[in-house]
Enzyme design. Structure first.
Site, mmCIF file in Angstrom:
data_model
loop_
_atom_site.group_PDB
_atom_site.id
_atom_site.type_symbol
_atom_site.label_atom_id
_atom_site.label_comp_id
_atom_site.label_asym_id
_atom_site.label_seq_id
_atom_site.Cartn_x
_atom_site.Cartn_y
_atom_site.Cartn_z
ATOM 1 C CG ASP A 142 4.942 -2.587 -7.366
ATOM 2 O OD1 ASP A 142 6.222 -1.467 -6.492
ATOM 3 O OD2 ASP A 142 4.160 -3.202 -7.093
ATOM 4 C CD GLU A 200 10.963 -1.584 -0.018
ATOM 5 O OE1 GLU A 200 10.160 -2.429 -0.541
ATOM 6 O OE2 GLU A 200 10.774 -0.344 -0.979
ATOM 7 C CD GLU A 259 8.791 1.280 -6.332
ATOM 8 O OE1 GLU A 259 9.068 2.576 -7.104
ATOM 9 O OE2 GLU A 259 8.494 1.148 -5.360
HETATM 10 P P1 8BR Z 1 5.020 -0.677 -1.213
HETATM 11 O O1 8BR Z 1 4.412 -1.668 -1.146
HETATM 12 O O2 8BR Z 1 6.489 0.202 -1.613
HETATM 13 O O3 8BR Z 1 5.776 -0.863 0.540
HETATM 14 O O4 8BR Z 1 4.073 0.964 -0.280
HETATM 15 C C1 8BR Z 1 2.961 0.493 0.430
HETATM 16 C C2 8BR Z 1 2.742 2.152 -0.086
HETATM 17 O O5 8BR Z 1 1.630 2.167 0.433
HETATM 18 C C3 8BR Z 1 2.790 2.979 1.932
HETATM 19 O O6 8BR Z 1 4.030 3.475 1.908
HETATM 20 C C4 8BR Z 1 1.788 3.697 2.211
HETATM 21 O O7 8BR Z 1 1.984 5.149 0.785
HETATM 22 C C5 8BR Z 1 1.181 3.166 0.730
HETATM 23 N N1 8BR Z 1 -0.687 2.705 2.012
HETATM 24 C C6 8BR Z 1 -0.584 1.866 2.183
HETATM 25 BR BR1 8BR Z 1 0.800 0.686 2.540
HETATM 26 N N2 8BR Z 1 -2.099 2.047 3.166
HETATM 27 C C7 8BR Z 1 -2.193 2.564 2.576
HETATM 28 C C8 8BR Z 1 -3.292 3.404 2.917
HETATM 29 N N3 8BR Z 1 -4.282 2.916 3.339
HETATM 30 N N4 8BR Z 1 -3.718 4.534 1.926
HETATM 31 C C9 8BR Z 1 -3.075 4.747 0.912
HETATM 32 N N5 8BR Z 1 -1.714 4.609 0.875
HETATM 33 C C10 8BR Z 1 -1.458 3.495 1.606
HETATM 34 C C1 GLC Z 2 6.850 -8.112 -5.096
HETATM 35 C C2 GLC Z 2 6.231 -8.783 -5.051
HETATM 36 C C3 GLC Z 2 4.671 -9.161 -5.888
HETATM 37 C C4 GLC Z 2 4.003 -8.226 -5.638
HETATM 38 C C5 GLC Z 2 4.312 -6.658 -5.478
HETATM 39 C C6 GLC Z 2 4.045 -5.894 -5.017
HETATM 40 O O1 GLC Z 2 7.116 -7.431 -6.393
HETATM 41 O O2 GLC Z 2 6.861 -10.256 -5.486
HETATM 42 O O3 GLC Z 2 4.616 -10.816 -4.970
HETATM 43 O O4 GLC Z 2 3.146 -8.375 -6.427
HETATM 44 O O5 GLC Z 2 6.096 -6.818 -4.935
HETATM 45 O O6 GLC Z 2 4.520 -4.344 -5.045
#
Ligand code: 8BR
Ligand code: GLC
Length: 491
Positions: free
Chosen positions: A470, A312, A281
């Site tokens: 995640d 990313e 991830e």
């Molecule tokens: P990252 O943490 O890797 O950036 O991924 C965040 C993901 O959360 C986004 O790609 C999106 O799909 C999801 N997300 C977010 Br931001 N806001 C959301 C919401 N209000 N409802 C459902 N999924 C959400």
């Molecule tokens: C990264 C950050 C951490 C956060 C996580 C969420 O690992 O370091 O603080 O909880 O991303 O995806």
């Protein structure tokens, strides 16, 4: 595309995954866990923060685009950049100064499990997997308390030269400190004014200040590495945290040593169980040299699956020499989803992967190498399952158990996501990559690869956004592995 149909497919996929999950023996999850100190910012917080500085200094620092938080001005600059674009970012801080400053000048609302491996372990634990083996090289006593007490999360511990699996509360390393990250969550439509400029925040997202204390080392204790077979049986591994690797260390070691050891762990895991699949991830990695090394030396050729968000994808493409494609992913606009698709395909080819799962707000794309072991319908089910989990997480802030995750089914499929996919359909059918019928199902059968595209459920006012990515990647990956196991068992 029919939105009702996608709602039904979500429901069906959720129950299919629920049925398949008990077939898994276990998962291994490493390396990063930390404590997230979360603060939901208000407009007042923002004007207070901006008020601490001279606005022209802020503007200069915004232009300089700091890649590390060395002083509070760097923090305010990166916060404004993140809020202006609505884009998540994670910026390292190598001293505790900013931590102290934030405690004094802002404070946090609540603390919870953070770090991809920490979040994923707790999610898998709560989904009721038989066994989740978590490994965190810097597991402190305080950190151990953030693991859920579901009883199925275990951590290796060396006792009299032997490695045993114990609950995290009995496996921590005494006397070490905790890594605390600051998560600054902001909401869509907030108005921000700085140096005469006003902007509206385009979407809910967050900035992370990632603490990088000196003792942080992305590696595995020698004895645990040597007795890695003690964590078996596991069907898969989810690895993350490589962004913690530094170019150089005070003891003379360099990133090359840490990259080499990380690869050894992966190879050893695969040799212990040749059926085991490995997912990495990704997250925001500021240092380009490290970003490239992670992708080309750890991920490429060694792991099966990669999970990442759209920023990313752009950042990865950039260091792999695809600048133009990277910019068009970032620029978004009408062609955003086309570029994203091409970018994901490029990553799969360059990094020699079996699967690339990109999550975006409103839709997910999963590119699959030919010969992958499930049907496209089964892969689609895994993605839809993860969309339900993401919705439940956004709705309630966390997922207590599989039964509660069902609440995600009530969240509607994103109509904007559906529109994005419809745009993509024109591109796809125009180039004869798929027929309109296939696209209705979310399937693309290519000559070199296949793909799945699904609209996802989006919560209008999410409790928090940190950790949803995640949840999506872990949910889809375990659902896929569980389905493979279920099929092997002949049921
Ligand atoms: P990252 O943490 O890797 O950036 O991924 C965040 C993901 O959360 C986004 O790609 C999106 O799909 C999801 N997300 C977010 Br931001 N806001 C959301 C919401 N209000 N409802 C459902 N999924 C959400
Ligand atoms: C990264 C950050 C951490 C956060 C996580 C969420 O690992 O370091 O603080 O909880 O991303 O995806």
């Amino acid at each position: 595309m029919d939105i009702e149909e996608w709602e039904q497919r979500h429901a069906e996929a959720f129950y299919n995954a629920k049925e398949a999950l008990p077939y898994l023996d276990g998962m291994f999850v490493a390396y990063n866990s930390n404590i997230d100190a979360i603060r939901h910012l208000t407009e007042e917080d923002l004007s207070k923060l901006v008020g601490f500085f001279d606005e022209s200094d802020i503007q200069d620092r915004v232009a300089a685009y700091p890649r590390e938080i060395a002083e509070p001005l760097d923090f305010v600059a990166r916060l404004l950049i993140s809020m202006r674009e609505g884009k998540a970012a994670e910026v390292p801080a190598y001293t505790a100064d900013i931590h102290e400053w934030l405690k004094e000048h802002l404070g946090f609302d609540y603390a919870r499990m953070g770090g991809q491996a920490g979040i994923i372990s707790n999610l898998l634990g709560r989904l009721g997997l038989k066994k989740v083996v978590a490994y965190v090289p810097w597991l402190s006593e305080e950190q151990a308390e953030y693991f859920t007490a579901t009883g199925n999360i275990l951590h290796p511990k060396v006792e009299n030269g032997k490695v045993l699996l114990k609950p995290p509360g009995e496996a921590f390393k005494p006397g070490i400190g905790s890594k605390v990250n600051w998560i600054l969550e902001y909401s869509k439509d907030m108005n921000v004014t700085c140096a005469g400029n006003t902007f509206k925040v385009p979407r809910d997202n967050r900035l992370i200040i990632s603490s990088r204390p000196k003792w942080l080392r992305l590696d595995m204790d020698k004895q645990i590495y040597e007795q890695l077979d003690t964590l078996l049986p596991v069907d898969g591994a989810m690895l993350s945290g490589y962004q913690m690797i530094k170019e150089e260390y005070e003891d003379g070691s360099t990133y090359k040593d840490y990259v080499e050891n990380s690869v050894k762990v992966i190879e050893k895991l695969k040799s212990l169980n040749p059926e085991l699949r490995i997912h990495v991830e990704l997250t925001s990695i500021q240092n380009r040299l490290i970003r490239k090394a992670i992708l080309t030396e750890i991920v490429a050729r060694h792991v099966h699956s990669l999970g990442l968000d759209t920023v990313e994808v752009a950042n990865a493409l950039n260091v792999l020499g695809h600048e133009e494609l990277s910019y068009s992913v970032i620029r978004k606009g009408e062609n955003g989803i086309m570029s994203l698709y091409q970018g994901a395909v490029q990553l799969m080819k360059d990094l020699d992967l079996e699967r690339v799962h990109v999550h975006s707000l409103g839709f997910y794309i999963c590119i699959l190498a030919k010969g992958h072991p499930l049907t496209l319908k089964e892969h689609r089910d895994s993605l839809l399952f993860s969309s339900v989990l993401a919705a439940a997480q956004a709705l309630n802030g966390n997922i207590e158990n599989l039964a509660e995750a069902e609440a995600g089914l009530e969240v509607p499929v994103s109509s904007i996501g559906l529109e994005d996919l419809e745009n993509f359909q024109l591109y796809c059918t125009g180039r004869k990559l798929c027929t309109p019928d296939e696209f209705e199902y979310g399937y693309v059968y290519g000559s070199e690869h296949d793909a799945i595209l699904i609209p996802s459920k989006v919560v209008e006012r999410p409790k928090a956004t940190v950790g949803i990515g995640d949840t999506i990647s872990a949910g889809a990956f375990v659902a896929m592995l569980a389905k493979i196991k279920q099929k092997h068992s002949g049921k």
